[in-house]
Design a protein around this motif. Structure first.
Motif, PDB file in Angstrom:
ATOM      1  N   LYS A 297      11.009  -6.866   7.458  1.00  0.00           N
ATOM      2  CA  LYS A 297       9.756  -7.650   8.157  1.00  0.00           C
ATOM      3  C   LYS A 297       9.376  -6.196   8.463  1.00  0.00           C
ATOM      4  O   LYS A 297       7.565  -5.287   8.442  1.00  0.00           O
ATOM      5  CB  LYS A 297       9.467  -8.032   9.100  1.00  0.00           C
ATOM      6  N   THR A 298      10.223  -4.827   8.892  1.00  0.00           N
ATOM      7  CA  THR A 298       8.969  -4.081  10.106  1.00  0.00           C
ATOM      8  C   THR A 298       8.738  -3.003   8.766  1.00  0.00           C
ATOM      9  O   THR A 298       7.092  -3.099   8.981  1.00  0.00           O
ATOM     10  CB  THR A 298       9.923  -3.185  10.201  1.00  0.00           C
ATOM     11  N   PRO A 299       9.181  -2.388   8.299  1.00  0.00           N
ATOM     12  CA  PRO A 299       8.377  -2.310   6.891  1.00  0.00           C
ATOM     13  C   PRO A 299       7.478  -2.705   6.138  1.00  0.00           C
ATOM     14  O   PRO A 299       6.240  -2.229   5.754  1.00  0.00           O
ATOM     15  CB  PRO A 299      10.032  -1.519   5.635  1.00  0.00           C
ATOM     16  N   LEU A 300       7.888  -3.564   5.971  1.00  0.00           N
ATOM     17  CA  LEU A 300       6.192  -4.785   5.263  1.00  0.00           C
ATOM     18  C   LEU A 300       4.900  -5.281   5.758  1.00  0.00           C
ATOM     19  O   LEU A 300       3.678  -4.704   5.717  1.00  0.00           O
ATOM     20  CB  LEU A 300       6.867  -6.653   5.026  1.00  0.00           C
ATOM     21  N   ALA A 301       5.209  -4.678   7.231  1.00  0.00           N
ATOM     22  CA  ALA A 301       4.934  -5.450   8.489  1.00  0.00           C
ATOM     23  C   ALA A 301       3.646  -3.744   8.161  1.00  0.00           C
ATOM     24  O   ALA A 301       2.506  -3.406   8.490  1.00  0.00           O
ATOM     25  CB  ALA A 301       4.533  -5.345   9.706  1.00  0.00           C
ATOM     26  N   LEU A 302       4.100  -2.070   8.210  1.00  0.00           N
ATOM     27  CA  LEU A 302       3.971  -1.084   8.219  1.00  0.00           C
ATOM     28  C   LEU A 302       2.877  -0.818   6.913  1.00  0.00           C
ATOM     29  O   LEU A 302       1.842  -0.745   7.548  1.00  0.00           O
ATOM     30  CB  LEU A 302       4.551  -0.065   8.715  1.00  0.00           C
ATOM     31  N   ILE A 303       3.345  -1.810   5.774  1.00  0.00           N
ATOM     32  CA  ILE A 303       2.757  -0.753   5.119  1.00  0.00           C
ATOM     33  C   ILE A 303       2.191  -2.241   4.690  1.00  0.00           C
ATOM     34  O   ILE A 303       0.480  -1.867   4.456  1.00  0.00           O
ATOM     35  CB  ILE A 303       4.098  -2.233   3.417  1.00  0.00           C
ATOM     36  N   LYS A 304       1.462  -3.096   5.139  1.00  0.00           N
ATOM     37  CA  LYS A 304       0.473  -3.671   4.973  1.00  0.00           C
ATOM     38  C   LYS A 304      -0.854  -3.096   5.698  1.00  0.00           C
ATOM     39  O   LYS A 304      -1.792  -2.966   5.621  1.00  0.00           O
ATOM     40  CB  LYS A 304       1.177  -5.666   5.827  1.00  0.00           C
ATOM     41  N   MET A 305      -0.038  -2.387   6.754  1.00  0.00           N
ATOM     42  CA  MET A 305      -1.439  -2.431   8.160  1.00  0.00           C
ATOM     43  C   MET A 305      -2.288  -1.223   7.579  1.00  0.00           C
ATOM     44  O   MET A 305      -3.189  -0.749   7.873  1.00  0.00           O
ATOM     45  CB  MET A 305      -0.481  -2.041   8.948  1.00  0.00           C
ATOM     46  N   PHE A 306      -1.258   0.361   7.339  1.00  0.00           N
ATOM     47  CA  PHE A 306      -1.759   1.580   6.450  1.00  0.00           C
ATOM     48  C   PHE A 306      -2.201   0.850   5.658  1.00  0.00           C
ATOM     49  O   PHE A 306      -3.585   1.456   4.706  1.00  0.00           O
ATOM     50  CB  PHE A 306      -0.473   2.794   6.416  1.00  0.00           C
ATOM     51  N   SER A 307      -1.724   0.259   3.980  1.00  0.00           N
ATOM     52  CA  SER A 307      -2.920  -0.214   3.349  1.00  0.00           C
ATOM     53  C   SER A 307      -4.449  -1.123   3.789  1.00  0.00           C
ATOM     54  O   SER A 307      -5.217  -0.670   2.848  1.00  0.00           O
ATOM     55  CB  SER A 307      -1.874  -1.197   2.561  1.00  0.00           C
ATOM     56  N   GLU A 308      -3.991  -1.614   4.583  1.00  0.00           N
ATOM     57  CA  GLU A 308      -5.451  -2.557   4.883  1.00  0.00           C
ATOM     58  C   GLU A 308      -6.439  -1.446   5.587  1.00  0.00           C
ATOM     59  O   GLU A 308      -7.767  -1.590   5.354  1.00  0.00           O
ATOM     60  CB  GLU A 308      -5.094  -4.050   6.699  1.00  0.00           C
ATOM     61  N   LEU A 309      -5.974  -0.519   6.431  1.00  0.00           N
ATOM     62  CA  LEU A 309      -6.143   0.550   7.516  1.00  0.00           C
ATOM     63  C   LEU A 309      -7.007   1.155   5.536  1.00  0.00           C
ATOM     64  O   LEU A 309      -8.859   1.849   6.056  1.00  0.00           O
ATOM     65  CB  LEU A 309      -5.837   1.666   7.951  1.00  0.00           C
ATOM     66  N   LEU A 310      -6.516   1.690   5.150  1.00  0.00           N
ATOM     67  CA  LEU A 310      -7.041   2.649   3.789  1.00  0.00           C
ATOM     68  C   LEU A 310      -8.399   1.777   3.787  1.00  0.00           C
ATOM     69  O   LEU A 310      -9.278   2.702   3.344  1.00  0.00           O
ATOM     70  CB  LEU A 310      -5.521   2.831   3.052  1.00  0.00           C
ATOM     71  N   LEU A 311      -7.805   0.586   3.462  1.00  0.00           N
ATOM     72  CA  LEU A 311      -9.032  -0.414   2.645  1.00  0.00           C
ATOM     73  C   LEU A 311     -10.219  -0.324   3.066  1.00  0.00           C
ATOM     74  O   LEU A 311     -11.622   0.042   3.213  1.00  0.00           O
ATOM     75  CB  LEU A 311      -8.171  -1.397   2.462  1.00  0.00           C
ATOM     76  N   MET A 312      -9.912  -0.530   4.983  1.00  0.00           N
ATOM     77  CA  MET A 312     -10.841  -0.794   5.364  1.00  0.00           C
ATOM     78  C   MET A 312     -12.292   0.532   5.774  1.00  0.00           C
ATOM     79  O   MET A 312     -12.905   0.711   6.168  1.00  0.00           O
ATOM     80  CB  MET A 312     -10.907  -1.093   6.825  1.00  0.00           C
ATOM     81  N   ARG A 314     -10.470   3.638   6.855  1.00  0.00           N
ATOM     82  CA  ARG A 314     -10.332   4.108   8.176  1.00  0.00           C
ATOM     83  C   ARG A 314      -9.874   6.124   8.540  1.00  0.00           C
ATOM     84  O   ARG A 314     -10.271   6.039   9.199  1.00  0.00           O
ATOM     85  CB  ARG A 314      -9.381   3.739   9.368  1.00  0.00           C
ATOM     86  N   GLY A 315      -8.750   5.731   7.531  1.00  0.00           N
ATOM     87  CA  GLY A 315      -8.684   7.173   6.855  1.00  0.00           C
ATOM     88  C   GLY A 315      -9.985   8.654   6.662  1.00  0.00           C
ATOM     89  O   GLY A 315     -10.303   8.140   5.277  1.00  0.00           O
ATOM     90  N   LYS A 316     -10.592   8.509   6.738  1.00  0.00           N
ATOM     91  CA  LYS A 316     -11.598   9.334   7.103  1.00  0.00           C
ATOM     92  C   LYS A 316     -11.836  10.489   6.309  1.00  0.00           C
ATOM     93  O   LYS A 316     -11.832  10.863   5.577  1.00  0.00           O
ATOM     94  CB  LYS A 316     -12.644   9.487   7.987  1.00  0.00           C
ATOM     95  N   ASP A 317     -10.554  11.473   7.052  1.00  0.00           N
ATOM     96  CA  ASP A 317     -10.866  12.446   6.164  1.00  0.00           C
ATOM     97  C   ASP A 317      -9.284  12.464   5.876  1.00  0.00           C
ATOM     98  O   ASP A 317      -8.436  11.441   6.206  1.00  0.00           O
ATOM     99  CB  ASP A 317     -10.456  13.641   7.798  1.00  0.00           C
ATOM    100  N   GLU A 318      -8.882  13.873   5.028  1.00  0.00           N
ATOM    101  CA  GLU A 318      -7.912  13.264   3.844  1.00  0.00           C
ATOM    102  C   GLU A 318      -6.527  13.456   4.441  1.00  0.00           C
ATOM    103  O   GLU A 318      -5.702  13.147   4.349  1.00  0.00           O
ATOM    104  CB  GLU A 318      -7.505  15.046   3.139  1.00  0.00           C
ATOM    105  N   SER A 319      -6.126  14.337   5.797  1.00  0.00           N
ATOM    106  CA  SER A 319      -5.284  14.282   6.299  1.00  0.00           C
ATOM    107  C   SER A 319      -4.633  13.690   6.988  1.00  0.00           C
ATOM    108  O   SER A 319      -3.573  12.404   6.519  1.00  0.00           O
ATOM    109  CB  SER A 319      -4.931  15.711   7.478  1.00  0.00           C
ATOM    110  N   THR A 320      -5.753  12.455   7.218  1.00  0.00           N
ATOM    111  CA  THR A 320      -5.188  11.271   7.540  1.00  0.00           C
ATOM    112  C   THR A 320      -5.400  10.392   6.761  1.00  0.00           C
ATOM    113  O   THR A 320      -3.809   9.117   7.113  1.00  0.00           O
ATOM    114  CB  THR A 320      -6.284  10.634   8.859  1.00  0.00           C
ATOM    115  N   ARG A 321      -5.898  10.144   5.854  1.00  0.00           N
ATOM    116  CA  ARG A 321      -5.039   9.177   4.248  1.00  0.00           C
ATOM    117  C   ARG A 321      -4.043   9.200   4.029  1.00  0.00           C
ATOM    118  O   ARG A 321      -2.941   8.931   3.204  1.00  0.00           O
ATOM    119  CB  ARG A 321      -5.898   9.757   3.375  1.00  0.00           C
ATOM    120  N   ASP A 322      -3.727  11.249   4.042  1.00  0.00           N
ATOM    121  CA  ASP A 322      -2.651  11.563   3.721  1.00  0.00           C
ATOM    122  C   ASP A 322      -1.402  10.924   4.540  1.00  0.00           C
ATOM    123  O   ASP A 322       0.023  11.056   4.023  1.00  0.00           O
ATOM    124  CB  ASP A 322      -2.125  12.756   3.609  1.00  0.00           C
TER     125      ASP A 322
END
Ligand code: ADP
Length: 515
Positions: A297-312, A314-322
């Motif tokens: 559950k935990t890794p799935l939640a993290l994957i979901k959360m950060f992929s959504e952030l990327l899709l939205m 949110r990762g403006k600069d390259e280091s955040t995206r990385d």
């Protein structure tokens, strides 16, 4: 699968089993006891019968000799009686000493010689021992008398002679001065197996050898009619053996019974233990499923959360995206390890897991996977030192299996690293016959009493520091299985608070026997 509801059935069955075992034990011992006492009764009864028969034989020999006395009852007058006596006197059987004819006042009619002294003798010594009125007429009666410290036996016939008003007493005196001569022919056959003794009223031995302390199966009986002042005693010669045999039989039966009870109880104990084991395994499996689902559950939640952030976006600069991508990657790795573990473990449980061995460089495999692990280590704030001995010999191994071994050990090193010294050392070096992979951490360590169990399926320490960490309890059991399958071995050195070192060894290919 929960076993609730079963315990009551199990306890019920246990109670029935214990009850029937105890009942069976009691019944058997009672039955054996009864059988033994029945046997004892049979033995005693047969001895008693033997004594009765022997006494009967002894008496019969006297009664046979008495028979001719009845002839006198049919004689016509006194002269005929006296004449018959005179001829009988000349051909007396050897056991008979004398014949007398007396009147009830003691006067002697036969023999005519020494009539006075005979009469005196009867009046003084014999008549006082006789209750004349209790002598049944026309029947032979017996007097077993002690006269002058010697035993005598008399047959007495009280009768009347036609033409005479008086009552007469016909007396036959037996010669019993030598009891051996009297009884030996009768008991001869018995002497082989029995001790026989005849005693008088004063307990003096008349015949045979005294029987010391009356033992079991000892029988004594008085002669009913003839030698009635004597007591006939009989005891089996092998009483000791019989008793010994009985004791042995008792011991054997007791031991057999005890052995059976022990067998039943140990079978019950085995059922009890295996049932507890079954419950333990079921609990472990339940916990395993809980842990695995939780770990996913935990890794799935993290994957979901950060992929959504990327899709939205949110990762403006390259280091955040990385950073986000790194997290997604690390969590994916973790899930992959977990899923691989579960799958391999399932195969292993079903006996399917096979390794395919090939010649390879362990350092190559290890370094390749360490690289892929780098991001996770950084994220977990762990430092890694790697030392590889140059020119390591090859081993025969399975790349996937080796990767799983390494990743599980590293995963544990991270999980149980604690707060202080978050560091892991990986070393690869050779020994005389082995290539060794050592994974050392400086974390919470393992309690000495738990060391022998950490490679068991589903084992997880009860330590709170361990319980705080997610885990399924299958990693190390899988590692051990995979190492064994590659003909290697695994050891652990650890102390609580000082960290742990896992040493995995594989045979060097140059040390393997040529196949
Ligand atoms: P999991 O880590 O999922 O609980 P494992 O089979 O990998 O299962 O390990 C079994 C147990 O061994 C762990 O729960 C932990 O108590 C102990 N253990 C394993 N590796 C370490 C380590 N590096 N340091 C301390 N304890 C460890």
């Amino acid at each position: 699968m929960k076993l609730t509801g079963r315990p009551s059935l199990f306890h019920f069955a246990t109670a029935i089993l214990l009850f029937s075992t105890v009942t069976l034990g009691l019944l058997t011992s009672r039955f054996v006891g009864e059988k033994e006492s029945a046997l004892e009764v049979t033995l005693s009864q047969s001895n008693m019968r033997l004594v009765a028969q022997t006494l009967e034989r002894a008496e019969q020999s006297v009664l046979q000799t008495d028979k001719p006395l009845y002839d006198y009852l049919s004689l016509p007058d006194l002269p005929a009686v006296l004449e018959h006596m005179a001829s009988a006197q000349s051909s007396l059987p050897p056991q008979v000493k004398h014949l007398y004819l007396l009147e009830l006042d003691g006067s002697v009619l036969f023999p005519s010689e020494h009539a006075d002294s005979i009469s005196r003798f009867f009046r003084r010594k014999i008549f006082p021992q006789l209750q004349m009125d209790r002598i049944t007429p026309l029947n032979v009666n017996h007097l077993h008398a002690a006269v002058d410290f010697r035993y005598s036996l008399y047959s007495l016939l009280k009768f009347q002679i036609p033409g005479e008003a008086r009552t007469f007493l016909l007396v036959q005196e037996y010669d019993i001065s030598d009891p051996d001569k009297l009884f030996m022919p009768i008991v001869q056959d018995l002497l082989k197996n029995y001790q026989i003794c005849i005693r008088d009223y004063e307990n003096n031995v008349v015949f045979g050898t005294p029987i010391p302390t009356p033992r079991k199966y000892f029988v004594e009986q008085r002669f009913p009619n003839t030698f009635y002042k004597w007591l006939f005693q009989l005891s089996p010669r092998n009483t000791f053996e019989i008793e010994q045999e009985e004791a042995n039989r008792r011991l054997f039966n007791g031991a057999l019974l005890a052995f059976n009870l022990v067998l039943i109880l140990s079978a019950w104990l085995m059922v009890f233990v295996s049932r507890r084991e079954e419950i333990r395994l079921t609990r472990q499996k339940e916990e395993f499923i809980r842990n695995v689902s939780h770990e996913m559950k935990t890794p799935l939640a993290l994957i979901k959360m950060f992929s959504e952030l990327l899709l939205m976006g949110r990762g403006k600069d390259e280091s955040t995206r990385d950073e986000y991508l790194g997290i997604i990657n690390a969590e994916t790795e973790r899930m992959t390890l977990l899923i691989n573990n579960v799958l391999d473990f399932a195969n292993l449980e079903r006996g399917l897991q096979r390794v395919s061995l090939e010649e390879l460089h362990l350092d190559e495999v290890v370094l390749k996977h360490l690289e892929a692990f780098d991001f996770r280590l950084k994220k977990e704030n762990m430092s890694l030192t790697v030392s590889v001995e140059p020119g390591l010999p090859c081993i025969r191994g399975d790349r996937n299996a080796l990767a799983l071994v390494l990743l599980n050990l590293l995963d544990n090193a991270i999980k149980y690293a604690g707060e202080k010294n978050r560091r892991v050392d990986v070393r690869l070096y050779s020994e005389e016959k082995w290539v060794v992979l050592s994974v050392r951490d400086y974390g919470i360590g393992i309690l000495p009493q738990e060391l022998p169990r950490i490679f068991d399926k589903f084992f997880r320490s009860d330590n709170i520091a361990v319980r705080k960490v997610r885990g399924s309890g299958i990693g190390l059991s899988l590692v051990k299985y995979l190492v064994d399958a590659q003909k290697g071995d695994i050891r652990v050195e650890s102390a609580p608070g000082e960290g742990s070192t896992f040493l995995v060894r594989f045979p060097r290919i140059d040390a393997l026997p040529a196949s």
